[in-house]
Design an enzyme around this catalytic site. Structure first.
Site, mmCIF file in Angstrom:
data_model
loop_
_atom_site.group_PDB
_atom_site.id
_atom_site.type_symbol
_atom_site.label_atom_id
_atom_site.label_comp_id
_atom_site.label_asym_id
_atom_site.label_seq_id
_atom_site.Cartn_x
_atom_site.Cartn_y
_atom_site.Cartn_z
ATOM 1 N N GLN A 235 0.836 -1.200 0.000
ATOM 2 C CA GLN A 235 0.000 0.000 0.000
ATOM 3 C C GLN A 235 0.866 1.244 0.000
ATOM 4 O OE1 GLN A 235 -2.955 0.028 3.076
ATOM 5 N NE2 GLN A 235 -3.506 2.156 2.751
ATOM 6 N N ARG B 41 -9.102 -7.682 4.500
ATOM 7 C CA ARG B 41 -7.963 -7.150 5.251
ATOM 8 C C ARG B 41 -8.009 -5.619 5.277
ATOM 9 N NH1 ARG B 41 -2.534 -5.505 3.996
ATOM 10 N NH2 ARG B 41 -0.958 -6.264 5.487
#
Length: 414
Positions: free
Chosen positions: A118, A228
């Site tokens: 990310q 998640r």
């Protein structure tokens, strides 16, 4: 990010290393996120970083994989977490699956696939993937699973929407695997894919690596990544927490900085090193007051810079505990297989073969410091010949090149 975290939303470097042939430059790699930075030294250069089972994956060679001395970083992340053994690196551990977890312990890396985490996301990602049908098909499958047009968000944003934890994680997962299909479509691409004998990914990227290695299907991996991201966002929303990147200090001094900050705050605000990215670049996570104390003290510890990360909360710390139970349930309900090639864990920087242990590691990953520094050092010192970063951005390439300027690495963007 990830300074870096599950969310590599920023990568900053001022690195040095005692590892032979490894040295890091003072370049700073910044992502497209809004940051509040505190700079303590005058000169600093800044550069932008735009940082399945897919049935067609075939021809993998089973790599044999390297054991290594335990990482001293594991001992330094002592606030809020302890790294317990998930699979002995010297013994052959088996669980109810009957699989020897030490199957890959002696791996010898020659060609590696590295997947970003990310923070690598950028509006426009996925455009190249539309030129190859197999890559474009992954977005169509993703739309069906997610219930919305993921490609549209990737291509058009807005940036604030794409940057959200719940969207950026699925977007990077799909785009990274689409990059594999782009590589496959080019001349000699399938031969490269067949030659890969080790893979790993930065936080979120570990799921991509496991999908590539056949540990679970593309579809199941995407469902896990979606959950998640949602669970991590909810955990972040439940407490005031933050992350800050400390630039220019070794890990021992960063730990001392954390210790000093923790003396001034209560238990709910304590901090820890959450991301070991590269010598001279570590992310600290914890309660908001603790992070503020770290920022206030960083100059006195002779840090070059402290950069607050634009993330939802204290990833890879006990602040993510509320996400664990949801993730454990989803992992337990998902079909896992022994990976076809070694996949290096973010939790202990080792490869694991037993599906039960891999599930356990993935559940713990969101609350455990990311051991990326050790992972890269191990690959390099074990003789890694060629590596590929597949997916959006060039964060991982920057890390590897700064640890070994001679490293052979190619970016495959989608």
């Amino acid at each position: 990010m990830h300074a870096l975290f599950s969310s590599s939303s920023i990568t900053l470097f001022r690195c040095s290393s005692s590892i032979k042939t490894m040295s890091c430059s003072s370049a700073l790699l910044l992502p497209s996120v809004s940051l509040h930075k505190i700079s303590f030294n005058q000169s600093s250069s800044l550069h932008s970083s735009s940082s399945y089972t897919i049935s067609s994956f075939s021809g993998f060679r089973n790599g044999i994989i390297p054991s290594f001395n335990s990482n001293k970083n594991l001992d330094k992340s002592r606030v809020f977490m302890s790294v317990s053994s998930v699979g002995s690196k010297t013994s052959t551990t088996t669980t109810t699956t009957g699989v020897d977890d030490g199957l890959f312990l002696d791996y010898k890396p020659t060609t590696a696939f590295l997947f970003p985490g990310q923070g690598a996301q950028a509006v426009g990602m996925g455009s190249e993937a539309q030129k190859v049908q197999a890559a474009a098909d992954l977005y169509e499958k993703a739309n069906e699973i997610l219930g919305f047009n993921l490609l549209d968000v990737c291509l058009n944003g807005p940036k604030e929407k794409l940057d959200s934890t719940v969207l950026s994680q699925p977007a990077i997962y799909v785009t990274s695997l689409a990059a594999v299909e782009l590589l496959r479509a080019r001349e000699g691409g399938q031969q490269i894919i067949d030659s890969v004998n080790v893979t790993c990914g930065l936080s979120l990227g570990e799921y991509t690596a496991l999908a590539f290695a056949g540990a679970f299907s593309f579809e199941d991996g995407l469902k896990l990544v979606k959950l998640r991201g949602e669970a991590m966002q909810e955990a972040a929303d439940s407490a005031k927490s933050a992350m800050v990147s400390i630039i220019g200090l070794d890990s021992e001094k960063v730990q001392l900085l954390c210790d000093a900050a923790n003396e001034e705050v209560d238990e709910e605000n304590k901090v820890q090193i959450a991301n070991f990215l590269c010598p001279g670049n570590y992310a600290v996570s914890g309660g908001l007051k603790g992070v503020e104390a770290v920022e206030a003290k960083a100059k006195s510890f002779k840090a070059r810079m402290a950069v607050r990360l634009a993330v939802a909360g204290a990833f890879h710390t006990r602040f993510m505990n509320p996400a664990v139970s949801r993730l454990e349930a989803a992992l337990a309900a998902t079909e896992f297989r022994t990976p076809r090639i070694p996949v290096i864990s973010n939790v202990d920087a080792q490869p694991h073969a037993d599906p039960d242990i891999i599930r356990n590691i993935l559940a713990r990953q969101v609350t455990s410091p990311v051991q990326w520094e050790t992972t890269v050092k191990t690959l390099l010192t074990k003789g890694l010949g060629k590596s590929f970063e597949l997916g959006p951005g060039k964060v991982i390439a920057g890390i590897v090149k700064r640890m070994d300027k001679t490293a052979s690495l190619e970016n495959i963007n989608a």
